[in-house]
Design an enzyme around this catalytic site. Structure first.
Site, mmCIF file in Angstrom:
data_model
loop_
_atom_site.group_PDB
_atom_site.id
_atom_site.type_symbol
_atom_site.label_atom_id
_atom_site.label_comp_id
_atom_site.label_asym_id
_atom_site.label_seq_id
_atom_site.Cartn_x
_atom_site.Cartn_y
_atom_site.Cartn_z
ATOM 1 N N LYS A 75 3.309 -17.604 46.189
ATOM 2 C CA LYS A 75 4.239 -18.530 45.528
ATOM 3 C C LYS A 75 5.342 -18.983 46.490
ATOM 4 O O LYS A 75 5.621 -20.156 46.617
ATOM 5 C CB LYS A 75 4.891 -17.869 44.293
ATOM 6 C CG LYS A 75 3.897 -17.358 43.275
ATOM 7 C CD LYS A 75 4.604 -16.704 42.091
ATOM 8 C CE LYS A 75 5.414 -15.461 42.423
ATOM 9 N NZ LYS A 75 4.614 -14.324 42.944
ATOM 10 N N ARG B 218 10.007 -5.652 53.405
ATOM 11 C CA ARG B 218 10.760 -5.494 52.164
ATOM 12 C C ARG B 218 10.571 -4.086 51.626
ATOM 13 O O ARG B 218 9.478 -3.564 51.638
ATOM 14 C CB ARG B 218 10.281 -6.521 51.129
ATOM 15 C CG ARG B 218 11.119 -7.774 51.132
ATOM 16 C CD ARG B 218 10.533 -8.861 50.294
ATOM 17 N NE ARG B 218 10.225 -8.457 48.927
ATOM 18 C CZ ARG B 218 9.785 -9.307 47.999
ATOM 19 N NH1 ARG B 218 9.637 -10.581 48.292
ATOM 20 N NH2 ARG B 218 9.505 -8.892 46.787
ATOM 21 N N ARG C 172 9.510 -14.718 34.282
ATOM 22 C CA ARG C 172 8.557 -13.626 34.471
ATOM 23 C C ARG C 172 8.306 -12.852 33.187
ATOM 24 O O ARG C 172 7.555 -11.878 33.201
ATOM 25 C CB ARG C 172 9.095 -12.652 35.528
ATOM 26 C CG ARG C 172 8.529 -12.910 36.916
ATOM 27 C CD ARG C 172 9.177 -11.946 37.900
ATOM 28 N NE ARG C 172 8.274 -11.641 38.968
ATOM 29 C CZ ARG C 172 8.445 -12.012 40.233
ATOM 30 N NH1 ARG C 172 9.500 -12.729 40.575
ATOM 31 N NH2 ARG C 172 7.581 -11.672 41.154
ATOM 32 N N ARG D 39 3.126 -8.141 54.579
ATOM 33 C CA ARG D 39 4.197 -9.150 54.544
ATOM 34 C C ARG D 39 5.379 -8.720 55.407
ATOM 35 O O ARG D 39 5.794 -7.565 55.392
ATOM 36 C CB ARG D 39 4.648 -9.376 53.100
ATOM 37 C CG ARG D 39 5.838 -10.318 52.992
ATOM 38 C CD ARG D 39 5.985 -10.935 51.627
ATOM 39 N NE ARG D 39 6.249 -9.984 50.579
ATOM 40 C CZ ARG D 39 6.325 -10.316 49.280
ATOM 41 N NH1 ARG D 39 6.138 -11.556 48.893
ATOM 42 N NH2 ARG D 39 6.576 -9.398 48.379
HETATM 43 P P1 ADP Z 1 7.269 -11.341 44.899
HETATM 44 O O1 ADP Z 1 7.476 -12.382 45.950
HETATM 45 O O2 ADP Z 1 6.559 -10.186 45.435
HETATM 46 O O3 ADP Z 1 6.623 -11.897 43.661
HETATM 47 P P2 ADP Z 1 10.050 -11.614 44.307
HETATM 48 O O4 ADP Z 1 10.734 -11.794 45.604
HETATM 49 O O5 ADP Z 1 9.803 -12.843 43.504
HETATM 50 O O6 ADP Z 1 8.698 -10.812 44.518
HETATM 51 O O7 ADP Z 1 10.841 -10.592 43.396
HETATM 52 C C1 ADP Z 1 11.241 -9.331 43.902
HETATM 53 C C2 ADP Z 1 11.794 -8.503 42.772
HETATM 54 O O8 ADP Z 1 12.955 -9.139 42.219
HETATM 55 C C3 ADP Z 1 10.864 -8.295 41.582
HETATM 56 O O9 ADP Z 1 9.935 -7.242 41.768
HETATM 57 C C4 ADP Z 1 11.887 -7.972 40.485
HETATM 58 O O10 ADP Z 1 12.395 -6.656 40.608
HETATM 59 C C5 ADP Z 1 13.013 -8.938 40.820
HETATM 60 N N1 ADP Z 1 12.786 -10.249 40.161
HETATM 61 C C6 ADP Z 1 12.407 -11.409 40.747
HETATM 62 N N2 ADP Z 1 12.267 -12.383 39.842
HETATM 63 C C7 ADP Z 1 12.558 -11.821 38.640
HETATM 64 C C8 ADP Z 1 12.576 -12.309 37.300
HETATM 65 N N3 ADP Z 1 12.264 -13.581 37.000
HETATM 66 N N4 ADP Z 1 12.910 -11.438 36.316
HETATM 67 C C9 ADP Z 1 13.229 -10.152 36.587
HETATM 68 N N5 ADP Z 1 13.230 -9.630 37.817
HETATM 69 C C10 ADP Z 1 12.895 -10.457 38.847
HETATM 70 P P1 ADP Z 2 4.660 -14.280 46.579
HETATM 71 O O1 ADP Z 2 5.891 -15.138 46.725
HETATM 72 O O2 ADP Z 2 3.716 -14.840 45.545
HETATM 73 O O3 ADP Z 2 4.957 -12.838 46.361
HETATM 74 P P2 ADP Z 2 4.336 -14.729 49.446
HETATM 75 O O4 ADP Z 2 4.405 -16.220 49.594
HETATM 76 O O5 ADP Z 2 5.513 -13.933 49.837
HETATM 77 O O6 ADP Z 2 3.843 -14.360 47.947
HETATM 78 O O7 ADP Z 2 3.041 -14.242 50.263
HETATM 79 C C1 ADP Z 2 2.693 -12.863 50.337
HETATM 80 C C2 ADP Z 2 2.124 -12.564 51.724
HETATM 81 O O8 ADP Z 2 0.868 -13.217 51.879
HETATM 82 C C3 ADP Z 2 2.978 -13.063 52.878
HETATM 83 O O9 ADP Z 2 2.867 -12.124 53.925
HETATM 84 C C4 ADP Z 2 2.357 -14.412 53.285
HETATM 85 O O10 ADP Z 2 2.516 -14.652 54.677
HETATM 86 C C5 ADP Z 2 0.899 -14.168 52.952
HETATM 87 N N1 ADP Z 2 0.207 -15.342 52.403
HETATM 88 C C6 ADP Z 2 0.700 -16.252 51.537
HETATM 89 N N2 ADP Z 2 -0.249 -17.156 51.208
HETATM 90 C C7 ADP Z 2 -1.353 -16.805 51.887
HETATM 91 C C8 ADP Z 2 -2.674 -17.349 51.956
HETATM 92 N N3 ADP Z 2 -3.053 -18.412 51.238
HETATM 93 N N4 ADP Z 2 -3.573 -16.725 52.752
HETATM 94 C C9 ADP Z 2 -3.220 -15.625 53.441
HETATM 95 N N5 ADP Z 2 -1.996 -15.075 53.419
HETATM 96 C C10 ADP Z 2 -1.064 -15.644 52.646
#
Ligand code: ADP
Ligand code: ADP
Length: 216
Positions: free
Chosen positions: A13, A160, A88, A127
């Site tokens: 995302k 992270r 979420r 990541r």
């Molecule tokens: P990821 O990229 O792995 O989906 P995020 O960076 O979006 O993770 O979120 C990291 C953490 O921040 C989540 O695991 C949660 O603890 C908190 N968080 C993010 N977005 C939300 C949300 N919409 N509601 C509640 N907690 C959130």
């Molecule tokens: P989210 O925001 O949904 O948690 P991220 O954008 O942070 O996901 O991506 C999670 C990990 O996967 C990062 O290390 C990113 O570089 C990698 N990644 C994202 N999209 C792809 C893809 N289409 N193919 C391979 N690796 C990806």
């Protein structure tokens, strides 16, 4: 035009929200990024969110809703938002719906990033983030030019805290319990678009751009 990016942790995302924002002048509003910024700056919200995030749980709906509504109000002149990782929960989705209606901000589509569990675990485990800008890398899939160093200004890359193996599994469980029901919530409203997200970033980006051209 305003979009929601929905999907499990690691689906891509953030990566694709950034790529689309660069191409089409979207403003990315990433709930996780804003929460991490609050932790870094030592705000009251950051203090409340820190341990919750480290455990891989969700910050409470009220805190996250207020935080996001503030950001939207400040950035209201933006051409279009990508809400990344928000909402979420069903409670957040209902609150957002009310807020957007009140503020006269239409929602064009909800993009559902659909990736398999094995791919998610591999992506989260590899990541890396720039310690300063938050730019996202992956040790294998999207590596920096020099190992452990951000391409932009030579800052170190960091892992992270919530990308530790045990926390990754908890976040996936939380996704299934609390976030996955949003797929049907938005499908019923006719807003949902499924995007297969197991492929490499270039192919996923192509599908997103095609979808975007169709709905705009
Ligand atoms: P990821 O990229 O792995 O989906 P995020 O960076 O979006 O993770 O979120 C990291 C953490 O921040 C989540 O695991 C949660 O603890 C908190 N968080 C993010 N977005 C939300 C949300 N919409 N509601 C509640 N907690 C959130
Ligand atoms: P989210 O925001 O949904 O948690 P991220 O954008 O942070 O996901 O991506 C999670 C990990 O996967 C990062 O290390 C990113 O570089 C990698 N990644 C994202 N999209 C792809 C893809 N289409 N193919 C391979 N690796 C990806």
């Amino acid at each position: 035009m305003n979009l929601i990016f929905l999907g499990p942790p690691g689906a891509g995302k953030g990566t694709h929200a950034k790529m689309l924002s660069e191409k089409y002048e979207f403003t990315q509003l990433a709930a996780g990024d804003i929460l991490r910024r609050n932790i870094k700056e030592g705000t009251k919200l950051g203090a409340l969110a820190k341990d919750v995030i480290a455990r891989g749980e969700l910050v409470s709906d009220d805190l996250v809703n207020d935080m996001m509504f503030e950001e939207i109000k400040v950035l209201k002149i933006a051409k279009g938002f990508i809400f990344d990782g928000y909402p979420r929960t069903i409670g957040q989705a209902e609150a957002l719906e009310k807020f957007l209606a009140k503020e006269n901000i239409p929602l064009a589509a909800v993009v559902n990033f659909d990736a398999s569990e094995a791919v998610l675990v591999d992506r989260l485990g590899g990541r890396r983030l720039c310690a300063v800008t938050g730019k996202i890398y992956h040790v294998r899939n999207m590596p920096p030019k020099k190992e452990g160093i951000c391409d932009c200004h030579g800052q170190p890359l960091v892992i992270r805290k919530d990308d530790e193996p045990a926390t990754i599994l908890n976040r996936l469980k939380v996704y299934h319990e609390s976030t996955k029901p949003l797929i049907e919530f938005y499908r019923k409203k006719g807003l949902l678009h499924d995007v297969p997200a197991d492929g490499d970033a270039a192919s996923v980006q192509k599908v997103l751009e095609k979808l975007f051209e169709k709905i705009r």
